[in-house]
Design an enzyme around this catalytic site. Structure first.
Site, PDB file in Angstrom:
ATOM      1  N   CYS A 103       0.848  -1.195   0.000  1.00 42.04           N
ATOM      2  CA  CYS A 103       0.000   0.000   0.000  1.00 42.04           C
ATOM      3  C   CYS A 103       0.883   1.245   0.000  1.00 42.04           C
ATOM      4  O   CYS A 103       1.835   1.332   0.787  1.00 42.04           O
ATOM      5  CB  CYS A 103      -0.891  -0.011   1.239  1.00 42.04           C
ATOM      6  SG  CYS A 103      -1.790   1.543   1.443  1.00 42.04           S
ATOM      7  N   HIS A 131       3.134  -8.787  13.143  1.00 43.00           N
ATOM      8  CA  HIS A 131       2.238  -8.437  12.035  1.00 43.00           C
ATOM      9  C   HIS A 131       3.085  -8.195  10.784  1.00 43.00           C
ATOM     10  O   HIS A 131       4.147  -7.577  10.863  1.00 43.00           O
ATOM     11  CB  HIS A 131       1.427  -7.178  12.369  1.00 43.00           C
ATOM     12  CG  HIS A 131       0.349  -6.880  11.364  1.00 43.00           C
ATOM     13  ND1 HIS A 131       0.619  -6.210  10.190  1.00 43.00           N
ATOM     14  CD2 HIS A 131      -0.976  -7.177  11.335  1.00 43.00           C
ATOM     15  CE1 HIS A 131      -0.509  -6.103   9.488  1.00 43.00           C
ATOM     16  NE2 HIS A 131      -1.483  -6.685  10.166  1.00 43.00           N
ATOM     17  N   GLU A 133       2.971  -6.140   8.368  1.00 43.34           N
ATOM     18  CA  GLU A 133       3.330  -4.744   8.100  1.00 43.34           C
ATOM     19  C   GLU A 133       4.489  -4.294   8.987  1.00 43.34           C
ATOM     20  O   GLU A 133       5.398  -3.587   8.538  1.00 43.34           O
ATOM     21  CB  GLU A 133       2.123  -3.817   8.313  1.00 43.34           C
ATOM     22  CG  GLU A 133       2.439  -2.387   7.909  1.00 43.34           C
ATOM     23  CD  GLU A 133       1.359  -1.377   8.277  1.00 43.34           C
ATOM     24  OE1 GLU A 133       1.707  -0.243   8.629  1.00 43.34           O
ATOM     25  OE2 GLU A 133       0.164  -1.727   8.217  1.00 43.34           O
TER      26      GLU A 133
END
Length: 318
Positions: A103, A131, A133
């Site tokens: 993203c 996580h 990200e």
């Protein structure tokens, strides 16, 4: 004689569901399949939603956790959550076709981290350990250059190289309120700490949390449609509870709704995490219509019209 269905108001939070980054990531996989044919490999779930992942798998996407599971001669796509720097470096070393679906708002955080590092600052990252990200963002810088904190209590345990040479970044899908408390604790302990020019929590996370707060006082129960490994979806459940919603449940699909828990409710809120498609929201509404005389009310707190371009390699010949 059929009993009359009890009346129930469904408050639909808006915005909800897909954000621009998720939309773009899914489009990247679909366009890659059009361009190169199946199989196209994807490192990690492209977005955290089983329904989306299964649909792409049916079209010929193969989901793997590591690059060594991908043959050299097939394209590989990196998920919307971002990857450590070492991953594209390895893909280049192997001369693989690779497309980055990170993203753009996550890439913005990566660039901030790199800029602060170039200025000699050590990073503090607010995020959830493990996580994807967080792993991707921490993996932008050398080992030891990013200190992870998850809670206000963690801030007291931070031992930087130099307390006057620090900057902080955050995961894009955190609770806005919880993060503000952690930032406050960091700034109190390290007054010189540098922060992002604009906050790292993305517009979609912020907007979806604000919409939940707007319906929380109207409802007896909240259903959040999303995956158990979706950070932004789990935060919506927490935000609902913190805003006074007595019952808040995360469901992947309508068949997971605990009807006994919401029995007697007159008003139920429905929202969806940023990687949950609208078809699943409609499925939940239909499940309520089977049991209740439903009135749907949409509560809109913001309008979103952001769109991110797909990488040039896919725009060229599709």
């Amino acid at each position: 004689m059929e009993h009359a269905k009890p009346p129930l108001t469904l408050y639909l939070a808006a915005p909800r569901g897909f954000c621009a980054g998720v939309d773009r990531a899914i489009k990247i996989v679909e366009m890659a399949l059009q361009k190169w044919g199946a199989p196209v490999y994807v490192r990690h779930e492209i977005v955290h939603n089983k329904f989306v992942v299964d649909a792409l798998r049916d079209q010929g996407a193969v989901f793997v956790e590591e690059l060594d599971q991908v043959p050299d001669d097939r394209p590989v796509i990196f998920s919307a959550h971002g990857v450590p720097k070492a991953v594209p470096a390895e893909a280049r070393r192997r001369n693989m076709i690779h497309v980055d679906a990170t993203c753009p708002l996550v890439t913005k955080v990566h660039n901030e981290a790199a800029r602060h590092h170039a200025e000699g600052l050590q990073m503090v990252m607010i995020g959830h350990a493990g996580h994807p990200e967080v792993l991707g963002t921490m993996g932008q810088l050398p080992e030891g250059e990013v200190i992870l904190v998850e809670t206000v209590a963690d801030v007291a345990r931070v031992t930087p190289r130099d307390p006057d040479r620090l900057a902080f970044i955050t995961q894009t899908t955190l609770s806005v309120d919880d993060t503000a408390e952690i930032v406050e604790a960091l700034q109190a302990r390290f007054p010189a700490i540098a922060g992002p020019a604009r906050e790292d929590i993305c517009y979609a996370t912020t907007n979806r949390q604000a919409a939940v707060k707007a319906i929380a006082h109207k409802i007896d129960a909240l259903l959040v449609i999303g995956a158990p490994n979706s950070s932004n979806s789990k935060r919506l459940v927490e935000v609902g509870r913190a805003a006074g919603c007595a019952y808040a449940q995360l469901v992947m699909r309508a068949d997971q709704i605990d009807w006994r828990a919401i029995n007697g409710s007159r008003a139920v809120g429905v929202t969806a995490g940023a990687s949950a498609p609208e078809v699943l929201v409609n499925e939940v509404i239909d499940a309520f219509r089977d049991r209740y005389d439903v009135t749907v009310e949409i509560v809109e707190t913001a309008q979103e019209n952001i769109e991110f371009k797909v990488p040039k390699v896919l725009r060229e010949t599709v």
